[in-house]
Write an enzyme that holds these catalytic residues in place. Structure first.
Site, PDB file in Angstrom:
ATOM      1  N   CYS A  14      -5.203   8.750   5.818  1.00 37.10           N
ATOM      2  CA  CYS A  14      -4.093   8.211   5.027  1.00 37.10           C
ATOM      3  C   CYS A  14      -2.781   8.916   5.423  1.00 37.10           C
ATOM      4  O   CYS A  14      -2.360   8.816   6.566  1.00 37.10           O
ATOM      5  CB  CYS A  14      -4.395   8.301   3.538  1.00 37.10           C
ATOM      6  SG  CYS A  14      -3.312   7.236   2.552  1.00 37.10           S
ATOM      7  N   HIS A  33      -9.209   4.756   3.778  1.00 39.79           N
ATOM      8  CA  HIS A  33      -9.945   5.930   3.294  1.00 39.79           C
ATOM      9  C   HIS A  33     -11.430   5.774   3.622  1.00 39.79           C
ATOM     10  O   HIS A  33     -12.148   5.085   2.884  1.00 39.79           O
ATOM     11  CB  HIS A  33      -9.777   6.053   1.776  1.00 39.79           C
ATOM     12  CG  HIS A  33      -8.410   6.483   1.360  1.00 39.79           C
ATOM     13  ND1 HIS A  33      -8.071   7.806   1.157  1.00 39.79           N
ATOM     14  CD2 HIS A  33      -7.292   5.769   1.113  1.00 39.79           C
ATOM     15  CE1 HIS A  33      -6.804   7.877   0.799  1.00 39.79           C
ATOM     16  NE2 HIS A  33      -6.301   6.659   0.768  1.00 39.79           N
ATOM     17  N   GLU A  66     -13.706   7.845   3.107  1.00 43.50           N
ATOM     18  CA  GLU A  66     -14.475   8.454   2.007  1.00 43.50           C
ATOM     19  C   GLU A  66     -14.601   7.519   0.801  1.00 43.50           C
ATOM     20  O   GLU A  66     -15.389   7.784  -0.102  1.00 43.50           O
ATOM     21  CB  GLU A  66     -13.848   9.795   1.594  1.00 43.50           C
ATOM     22  CG  GLU A  66     -12.607   9.720   0.724  1.00 43.50           C
ATOM     23  CD  GLU A  66     -11.308   9.368   1.441  1.00 43.50           C
ATOM     24  OE1 GLU A  66     -10.263   9.390   0.773  1.00 43.50           O
ATOM     25  OE2 GLU A  66     -11.346   9.056   2.648  1.00 43.50           O
TER      26      GLU A  66
END
Length: 208
Positions: free
Chosen positions: A85, A190, A192
């Site tokens: 990001c 992202h 994650e």
């Protein structure tokens, strides 16, 4: 092998930490720190980023010697580094969020606001969107083109050299959502927060 997630107080990075620990299991040591010596001795580094470009750059610069250590790690020693990001956006020369702010200058280019075509597209760009893989990238090993990733951003990285772009996403225009330049990798999305496919990207980075 050890992978260091740089904690420079740039917002909540718990989901990044948890995802890397889940993928690493007991095979890889995951450190979360801003300790310069630990970063220097790492095999790989993850640079997360939440908030504005300026707030993240300011937070990095507040820790004495951190930007120099990251430069040494990525540019001099050419060890693998993943920016997520705003972590990716800081690779640029300059960003224009809040005010003109100098970036790390690792990949020449700028970070500017997404053109939402006079309100036709909502900002921030939040949620799941398809990625178009435009070149073979080591972190996309076994990832299908047009996979969906999770995004939260209002600004986009516009690199000068289009050869560094490894994936784009369509949101008002073809927005750069992944770059690869030698040992430097970055994702605007992202991983994650991108479910099983995101964890595979993390796994690919750990296994470089």
């Amino acid at each position: 092998m050890n992978v260091t997630i740089v904690d420079y107080k740039s917002g909540n990075i718990s989901s990044v930490i948890n995802s890397f620990k889940e993928v690493a299991k007991d095979k890889v040591i995951i450190e979360v720190t801003s300790d310069l010596n630990k970063i220097k001795s790492s095999d790989k580094v993850v640079l997360p980023g939440q908030g504005s470009f300026k707030s993240c750059v300011d937070a990095l610069n507040k820790i004495k010697g951190l930007t120099d250590t990251l430069n040494e790690f990525a540019i001099n020693y050419k060890k693998p580094l993943l920016g997520i990001c705003v972590g990716l956006q800081m690779f640029a020369d300059v960003g224009y969020e809040e005010t003109e702010t100098k970036g790390l200058g690792w990949i020449s280019g700028k970070v500017s606001k997404i053109d939402n075509q006079n309100g036709k597209y909502k900002l921030p760009h939040i949620g799941w969107n398809q990625i178009n893989i435009v070149k073979d990238s080591k972190i996309f090993k076994d990832i299908e083109n047009n996979s969906h990733m999770y995004f939260v951003h209002s600004y986009e990285f516009v690199p000068n050299d289009k050869k560094v772009i490894s994936a784009t996403t369509d949101y008002s225009s073809n927005i750069v959502c992944s770059v690869e330049k030698e040992n430097i990798f970055g994702t605007q999305f992202h991983p994650e927060k991108s479910d099983r496919i995101g964890l595979k990207i993390i796994d690919n980075f750990i296994n470089l």
